[in-house]
Scaffold this active site. Structure first.
Site, PDB file in Angstrom:
ATOM      1  CB  ALA A 158     -20.118  -0.962  -2.592  1.00 30.39           C
TER       2      ALA A 158
ATOM      3  N   GLY B  38     -18.609   3.412  -1.804  1.00 30.26           N
ATOM      4  CA  GLY B  38     -19.539   4.565  -1.524  1.00 30.26           C
ATOM      5  C   GLY B  38     -20.546   4.672  -2.566  1.00 30.26           C
TER       6      GLY B  38
ATOM      7  CE1 TYR C  70      -3.259  -2.692   0.148  1.00 28.47           C
ATOM      8  CE2 TYR C  70      -3.847  -2.431   2.447  1.00 28.47           C
ATOM      9  CZ  TYR C  70      -3.925  -3.032   1.092  1.00 28.47           C
ATOM     10  OH  TYR C  70      -4.987  -4.063   1.103  1.00 28.47           O
TER      11      TYR C  70
ATOM     12  CG  PHE D  27     -24.937   0.592  -2.778  1.00 28.68           C
ATOM     13  CD1 PHE D  27     -25.516   0.539  -3.982  1.00 28.68           C
ATOM     14  CD2 PHE D  27     -24.021  -0.652  -2.418  1.00 28.68           C
ATOM     15  CE1 PHE D  27     -25.151  -0.314  -5.068  1.00 28.68           C
ATOM     16  CE2 PHE D  27     -23.929  -1.502  -3.337  1.00 28.68           C
ATOM     17  CZ  PHE D  27     -24.379  -1.269  -4.601  1.00 28.68           C
ATOM     18  CB  THR D  28     -23.163   5.094   1.509  1.00 31.62           C
ATOM     19  OG1 THR D  28     -21.553   4.962   0.839  1.00 31.62           O
ATOM     20  CG2 THR D  28     -23.170   3.706   1.865  1.00 31.62           C
TER      21      THR D  28
HETATM   22  N1  LIG Z   1      -6.782  -8.084   0.230  1.00 31.59           N
HETATM   23  C1  LIG Z   1      -6.945  -7.542  -0.699  1.00 31.59           C
HETATM   24  O1  LIG Z   1      -6.912  -7.901  -1.975  1.00 31.59           O
HETATM   25  C2  LIG Z   1      -7.658  -6.058  -0.985  1.00 31.59           C
HETATM   26  C3  LIG Z   1      -7.998  -5.159  -1.970  1.00 31.59           C
HETATM   27  C4  LIG Z   1      -8.351  -4.010  -1.822  1.00 31.59           C
HETATM   28  C5  LIG Z   1      -8.449  -3.247  -0.492  1.00 31.59           C
HETATM   29  N2  LIG Z   1      -8.194  -4.233   0.581  1.00 31.59           N
HETATM   30  C6  LIG Z   1      -8.297  -3.678   1.965  1.00 31.59           C
HETATM   31  O2  LIG Z   1      -9.639  -3.494   2.051  1.00 31.59           O
HETATM   32  C7  LIG Z   1      -9.880  -2.084   2.495  1.00 31.59           C
HETATM   33  C8  LIG Z   1     -11.162  -1.385   1.990  1.00 31.59           C
HETATM   34  O3  LIG Z   1     -11.217  -1.576   0.645  1.00 31.59           O
HETATM   35  P1  LIG Z   1     -11.623  -0.377  -0.457  1.00 31.59           P
HETATM   36  O4  LIG Z   1     -10.962   1.049  -0.063  1.00 31.59           O
HETATM   37  O5  LIG Z   1     -11.453  -0.938  -1.904  1.00 31.59           O
HETATM   38  O6  LIG Z   1     -13.179  -0.403   0.046  1.00 31.59           O
HETATM   39  P2  LIG Z   1     -14.215   0.432   0.585  1.00 31.59           P
HETATM   40  O7  LIG Z   1     -14.179   0.591   2.076  1.00 31.59           O
HETATM   41  O8  LIG Z   1     -15.542  -0.022  -0.065  1.00 31.59           O
HETATM   42  O9  LIG Z   1     -14.108   1.970  -0.310  1.00 31.59           O
HETATM   43  C9  LIG Z   1     -13.265   2.810   0.528  1.00 31.59           C
HETATM   44  C10 LIG Z   1     -13.095   4.081  -0.456  1.00 31.59           C
HETATM   45  O10 LIG Z   1     -14.468   4.557  -0.774  1.00 31.59           O
HETATM   46  C11 LIG Z   1     -14.706   5.952  -0.674  1.00 31.59           C
HETATM   47  N3  LIG Z   1     -16.046   6.194  -0.148  1.00 31.59           N
HETATM   48  C12 LIG Z   1     -16.740   5.517   0.673  1.00 31.59           C
HETATM   49  N4  LIG Z   1     -18.046   6.173   0.931  1.00 31.59           N
HETATM   50  C13 LIG Z   1     -18.079   7.153   0.139  1.00 31.59           C
HETATM   51  C14 LIG Z   1     -18.881   8.266  -0.315  1.00 31.59           C
HETATM   52  N5  LIG Z   1     -20.021   8.196   0.363  1.00 31.59           N
HETATM   53  N6  LIG Z   1     -18.726   9.231  -0.870  1.00 31.59           N
HETATM   54  C15 LIG Z   1     -17.473   9.141  -1.602  1.00 31.59           C
HETATM   55  N7  LIG Z   1     -16.506   8.189  -1.363  1.00 31.59           N
HETATM   56  C16 LIG Z   1     -16.625   7.386  -0.544  1.00 31.59           C
HETATM   57  C17 LIG Z   1     -13.525   6.180   0.393  1.00 31.59           C
HETATM   58  O11 LIG Z   1     -13.188   7.631   0.307  1.00 31.59           O
HETATM   59  P3  LIG Z   1     -13.148   8.503   1.729  1.00 31.59           P
HETATM   60  O12 LIG Z   1     -11.730   7.994   2.206  1.00 31.59           O
HETATM   61  O13 LIG Z   1     -13.142   9.837   1.179  1.00 31.59           O
HETATM   62  O14 LIG Z   1     -14.229   8.221   2.511  1.00 31.59           O
HETATM   63  C18 LIG Z   1     -12.568   5.282   0.281  1.00 31.59           C
HETATM   64  O15 LIG Z   1     -11.698   5.992  -0.892  1.00 31.59           O
HETATM   65  C19 LIG Z   1      -8.492  -1.247   2.122  1.00 31.59           C
HETATM   66  O16 LIG Z   1      -8.148  -0.300   2.823  1.00 31.59           O
HETATM   67  C20 LIG Z   1      -7.399  -2.391   2.340  1.00 31.59           C
HETATM   68  O17 LIG Z   1      -7.054  -2.555   3.666  1.00 31.59           O
HETATM   69  C21 LIG Z   1      -7.823  -5.396   0.506  1.00 31.59           C
END
Ligand SMILES: NC(=O)c1ccc[n+]([C@@H]2O[C@H](COP(=O)([O-])OP(=O)(O)OC[C@H]3O[C@@H](n4cnc5c(N)ncnc54)[C@H](OP(=O)(O)O)[C@@H]3O)[C@@H](O)[C@H]2O)c1
Length: 327
Positions: A234, A236, A63, A238-239
Site C-alpha cells: 500500500a 507504505g 518500467y 500503513f507502515t
Molecule cells: N501489474 C501492474 O499493473 C502493476 C502496477 C504497479 C506495480 N506493479 C508491480 O508491483 C510492484 C509493487 O508495486 P508498488 O510499488 O506500486 O507497490 P508497493 O510495494 O505497495 O509500494 C512500494 C513503494 O512504496 C514505498 N514505500 C513502502 N513503504 C514505505 C515507507 N514505510 N515509507 C516510505 N515509502 C515506502 C517504496 O519506497 P522505497 O523503495 O523507498 O521503500 C516504494 O516506492 C512493482 O514494483 C511492480 O513490479 C505491477
C-alpha cells in the site's frame, strides 16, 4: 489448518512466497541514462531480496522505459550464476512511446518483438513467466495464441499469465490458448479492498464505487491461477510513510493498529500488512515494490504472520482500513 500451497507450486514452478517488484529500478517511468549508483541500488535490492528468501523478480518492458530490465541485466552479467537460481517474470503489451499515444497492444507482432527486447535488455535467453500487462480492448485471442505458441516453441518463455484481467476476460483468452494461464497480477492490498468488498457487498447498493469483476478471485482459485498482488505494501501508507494532510482517518487508524500489532507480535509493520494479505486462502503472492534493503528485510516475517494471524485480527484490519463495518 490446511497448508497453503501456491498455485505456481502446484504446477511445479518453484518460486518464493514473496516477489520483488522492479518497477522503481532506475527511477520508475523516467528515462534518464543508467548511472553507477542505480546499478548499486539494484544490486543491494537483489541481495536483500535473496537474503529475505525472495527468488522471484517481477519486471515489465515499460518500467523506466526498459531501463529497469537493463539495470537488472547488468546485475545478472556481474553474477552469471544467479540466473538459474531465480524466477524472472516480465510483462508486455503496455506501450508508452514518445510520438505515439499511450496504448495497450496484444498484437502478435508486438508481443514477439517486446519479448525479444526484454531478453536482450536482461541478457538472458528466456523469461520464466510472461504476463500481458493490461487488457487491450483490441485483443484477438487467436493472435495472442500464435505469439505464445511461437515463444514456447523457441524456448523464449516458459509460462504465460495476465495482469489486471477479470474472470470473463481470462476465460475469453484462455479459450484460444493451448497452454494454461498461470498468473493474474492485480492491485490487492490492505489499502485497496475492492477484491474483498465486491464479494462482501453482494446484493447491496451501499457502495457504488467497487470496480472488481465478480468471481475473479474464485475463477483464479478454481483454475489454479496464481494471484499476485501489486501495490501490496500500500505504498507504505500503513507502515510508516509520512502521509501529511493527505491521509484519511481510516488510514491513520489502520496504521496505528498495524504498528500496535507489530509491537505485540515482535515483528514489523510490513510483515503485518503482507501477512494480512497472505492469510487469504488464495495463497496470494505479494509483489513488494520497495528497493530499500531494510524494508525488504522487514517483509521477510510476513509468511509467519500469515500463519498466526487470527480471524478476529484479520477482520479488524479489514474493517479499520475500509472505514466502515461490513454489512
Ligand atoms: N501489474 C501492474 O499493473 C502493476 C502496477 C504497479 C506495480 N506493479 C508491480 O508491483 C510492484 C509493487 O508495486 P508498488 O510499488 O506500486 O507497490 P508497493 O510495494 O505497495 O509500494 C512500494 C513503494 O512504496 C514505498 N514505500 C513502502 N513503504 C514505505 C515507507 N514505510 N515509507 C516510505 N515509502 C515506502 C517504496 O519506497 P522505497 O523503495 O523507498 O521503500 C516504494 O516506492 C512493482 O514494483 C511492480 O513490479 C505491477
Amino acid at each position: 489448518m490446511q497448508k497453503r500451497i501456491m498455485p505456481l507450486e502446484r504446477r511445479g514452478i518453484t518460486t518464493s512466497r514473496l516477489a520483488l517488484g522492479c518497477m522503481k529500478l532506475c527511477g520508475g517511468m523516467k528515462a534518464t541514462p543508467i548511472t553507477a549508483e542505480e546499478i548499486l541500488i539494484a544490486e543491494r535490492a537483489v541481495d536483500a531480496a535473496l537474503e529475505a528468501g525472495i527468488t522471484m523478480f517481477d519486471h515489465a518492458d515499460v518500467y523506466a522505459r526498459g531501463q529497469a530490465e537493463e539495470v537488472f541485466g547488468e546485475v545478472l552479467r556481474r553474477r552469471p550464476q544467479l540466473r538459474d537460481t531465480i524466477v524472472i517474470q516480465s510483462k508486455c503489451g503496455y506501450r508508452v512511446e514518445s510520438g505515439s499515444p499511450k496504448m495497450y497492444d496484444f498484437s502478435r507482432d508486438h508481443i514477439l518483438r517486446a519479448v525479444d527486447r526484454s531478453l536482450a535488455r536482461l541478457g538472458t535467453d528466456r523469461l520464466d513467466i510472461l504476463l500481458l500487462h493490461r487488457p487491450d480492448p483490441l485483443m484477438e485471442p487467436e493472435e495472442i495464441a500464435e505469439a505464445f505458441d511461437r515463444l514456447r516453441e523457441t524456448g523464449k518463455v516458459g509460462h504465460f499469465g495476465v495482469s489486471n484481467l477479470g474472470a470473463d476476460q481470462i476465460r475469453f483468452l484462455q479459450e484460444a490458448l493451448d497452454m494454461p494461464l498461470v498468473v493474474n497480477q492485480l492491485d490487492l492490498s490492505l489499502g485497496k479492498l475492492d477484491w474483498l468488498d465486491s464479494g462482501v457487498l453482494m446484493n447491496r447498493t451501499i457502495d457504488q464505487t467497487v470496480r472488481f469483476p465478480e468471481g475473479t478471485m474464485e475463477h483464479c482459485r478454481m483454475h489454479n491461477i496464481q494471484l499476485q498482488a501489486w501495490g501490496s505494501l500500500a505504498q507504505g501508507r500503513f507502515t510508516g510513510r509520512e502521509m501529511g494532510a493527505g491521509g484519511t482517518e481510516a488510514e491513520r487508524l489502520t496504521s496505528e493498529r498495524v504498528g500496535q500489532m507489530a509491537r505485540e507480535k515482535g515483528t514489523t509493520p510490513e510483515a503485518i500488512v503482507l501477512g494480512w494479505l497472505m492469510k487469504h486462502p488464495a495463497a496470494i503472492q505479494p509483489v513488494v515494490g520497495t528497493l530499500n534493503p531494510a524494508r525488504i528485510a522487514a517483509c521477510a516475517d510476513a509468511v509467519r504472520q500469515s500463519k498466526t494471524m487470527t480471524r478476529e485480527e484479520w477482520y479488524e484490519l479489514y474493517q479499520t482500513s475500509r472505514g466502515h463495518e461490513i454489512p
